[in-house]
Enzyme design. Structure first.
Site, PDB file in Angstrom:
ATOM      1  N   THR A  58       0.757  -0.798   0.197  1.00  7.02           N
ATOM      2  CA  THR A  58      -0.215   0.117   0.223  1.00  7.02           C
ATOM      3  C   THR A  58       1.143   1.093   0.265  1.00  7.02           C
ATOM      4  O   THR A  58       2.234   1.465   0.332  1.00  7.02           O
ATOM      5  CB  THR A  58      -0.796   0.069   0.863  1.00  7.02           C
ATOM      6  OG1 THR A  58      -2.059   0.934   1.155  1.00  7.02           O
ATOM      7  CG2 THR A  58       0.185   0.419   2.301  1.00  7.02           C
ATOM      8  N   GLY A  59       0.168   2.322  -0.031  1.00  6.30           N
ATOM      9  CA  GLY A  59       0.481   3.841  -0.131  1.00  6.30           C
ATOM     10  C   GLY A  59       2.113   3.593  -0.342  1.00  6.30           C
ATOM     11  O   GLY A  59       2.187   3.714  -2.376  1.00  6.30           O
ATOM     12  N   ILE A  60       3.196   4.494  -0.319  1.00 12.34           N
ATOM     13  CA  ILE A  60       4.529   4.622  -1.503  1.00 12.34           C
ATOM     14  C   ILE A  60       5.580   4.281  -1.419  1.00 12.34           C
ATOM     15  O   ILE A  60       5.460   3.551  -2.468  1.00 12.34           O
ATOM     16  CB  ILE A  60       5.424   6.049   0.259  1.00 12.34           C
ATOM     17  CG1 ILE A  60       4.267   7.050   0.661  1.00 12.34           C
ATOM     18  CG2 ILE A  60       6.668   6.038  -0.405  1.00 12.34           C
ATOM     19  CD1 ILE A  60       5.021   8.006   2.015  1.00 12.34           C
ATOM     20  N   SER A 184      11.807  10.661   8.581  1.00 12.64           N
ATOM     21  CA  SER A 184      10.899  11.496   8.561  1.00 12.64           C
ATOM     22  C   SER A 184      11.096  13.244   9.380  1.00 12.64           C
ATOM     23  O   SER A 184      12.018  12.950  10.264  1.00 12.64           O
ATOM     24  CB  SER A 184       9.749  11.226   9.411  1.00 12.64           C
ATOM     25  OG  SER A 184       8.494  12.177   9.485  1.00 12.64           O
ATOM     26  N   TYR A 209       6.199   8.147  17.723  1.00 12.39           N
ATOM     27  CA  TYR A 209       6.730   8.249  16.665  1.00 12.39           C
ATOM     28  C   TYR A 209       8.226   8.787  16.273  1.00 12.39           C
ATOM     29  O   TYR A 209       9.088   8.551  15.233  1.00 12.39           O
ATOM     30  CB  TYR A 209       4.963   8.079  15.294  1.00 12.39           C
ATOM     31  CG  TYR A 209       5.565   8.370  14.601  1.00 12.39           C
ATOM     32  CD1 TYR A 209       6.034   6.940  13.630  1.00 12.39           C
ATOM     33  CD2 TYR A 209       6.034   9.723  13.185  1.00 12.39           C
ATOM     34  CE1 TYR A 209       6.015   7.200  11.797  1.00 12.39           C
ATOM     35  CE2 TYR A 209       6.428   9.355  11.990  1.00 12.39           C
ATOM     36  CZ  TYR A 209       6.166   8.312  11.920  1.00 12.39           C
ATOM     37  OH  TYR A 209       6.098   8.341   9.618  1.00 12.39           O
TER      38      TYR A 209
END
Length: 325
Positions: A58-60, A184, A209
């Site tokens: 999924t996603g990136i 991130s 996170y």
């Protein structure tokens, strides 16, 4: 009113509408270009190269797998949800006409699953050219991995740390090879609490996170030092703020995602820096560095702390029961 006058009025209105539409379209193009960020511009093809991408169902990760498959790679989608992985692989195979898109079970919250995946992969493949540690969780409730680690740190850092350890010799044998770790911009808010890897102190969900993303950067930094001269290089990536499923466990974050989706990157745009670090030529001297929008970018002072990076490496090995010199 004469017919000629009517025609002139209609023509004027048509031109006005066209001008309005054209200006709106131009503004949208500029907006998309601004928020989309960098684009992977390399035309490098990778036929015959073997790639492992975690969380590529999924996603990136899925978009990264799609582009690498389009360029000819043999792509392994390593994910916890095999059914979702098979659906993604089927879609990618149909889109790219590349039949070499495979799905294997990998649960990064369980070290037994990580070891089983690595054992199966090493028995199946004699080469590995690109490892993309893409999968991640953003949990907002206090939970732990199967092995008792705080879930964000356990999956995002320790799970990928162990996976890289288990696959590194195959990467060296296949050199030149690369390891790409997704971090991130939130690492700026992170701090490594060495005494609390099991999350036993009061849980601060807003920062757990961030701590794990700082760990990703420190791991990349230390890994680059330890594999220097082997032909394997490593890079950390900030994909941008992307409309993905990462925040699915938080109602507030999902609401934020919906309210501000106009300003967020698409998953395809979010995959660009991962692709750049996996494919772009001439990046070898920048091993261990941090990239955003397909260019090297600044990291926090904590992410540049060599002593913390070395200590994190040693503590991670101790917690996982491995010796990695």
């Amino acid at each position: 009113m004469e017919p000629e006058q009517v025609r002139e009025i209609l023509k004027g209105r048509e031109q006005c509408l066209w001008s309005t539409w054209h200006n709106a379209w131009h503004q949208e193009v500029l907006r998309r270009k601004f928020f989309a960020g960098g684009v992977c511009r390399t035309t490098v093809q990778v036929p015959g190269k073997v790639v492992v991408i975690t969380g590529a169902n999924t996603g990136i990760g899925k978009e990264t797998a799609r582009e690498l498959a389009r360029r000819g790679a043999r792509v392994y989608i390593a994910c916890r949800d095999v059914l979702k992985g098979e659906s993604a692989a089927s879609e990618i195979r149909a889109d790219t006409k590349n039949s070499q898109v495979l799905v294997r079970k990998l649960d990064l919250s369980d070290t037994r699953s990580i070891r089983a995946f690595a054992e199966g992969f090493l028995a199946e493949e004699k080469q590995l050219h690109i490892l993309i540690n893409n999968a991640g969780v953003m949990m907002f409730s206090h939970s732990k991995t199967t092995d008792g680690f705080e879930i964000n740190l356990g999956v995002n850092h320790l799970g990928h740390f162990l996976l890289t350890y288990l696959l590194l010799e195959r990467l060296k044998e296949s050199a030149p090879a690369r390891v790409v770790n997704l971090s991130s911009v939130t690492h700026h808010l992170g701090k490594i609490h060495f005494h609390n890897f099991r999350g036993e102190e009061p849980y601060r969900w807003g920062f757990a996170y961030c701590h794990s993303k700082l760990a990703n950067l420190l791991f990349t930094r230390e890994l680059a030092k330890r594999i220097q001269g082997t032909g394997v290089t490593t890079y950390a990536v900030h994909p941008g703020i992307v409309r993905s499923e990462l925040a699915r466990h938080s109602f507030l974050c999902c609401l934020f995602w919906r309210l501000f989706s106009y300003f967020l990157k698409s998953v395809q745009e979010g995959a660009q820096t991962s692709l750049h670090c996996a494919l772009a030529e001439g990046l070898e001297p920048l091993s261990g560095k941090y990239f955003s929008d397909c260019k090297r970018t600044w990291v926090s002072p904590r992410a540049r702390d060599n002593k913390t990076a070395q200590r994190l490496w040693n503590v991670s090995c101790e917690l996982l029961g491995i010796q990695w010199e």
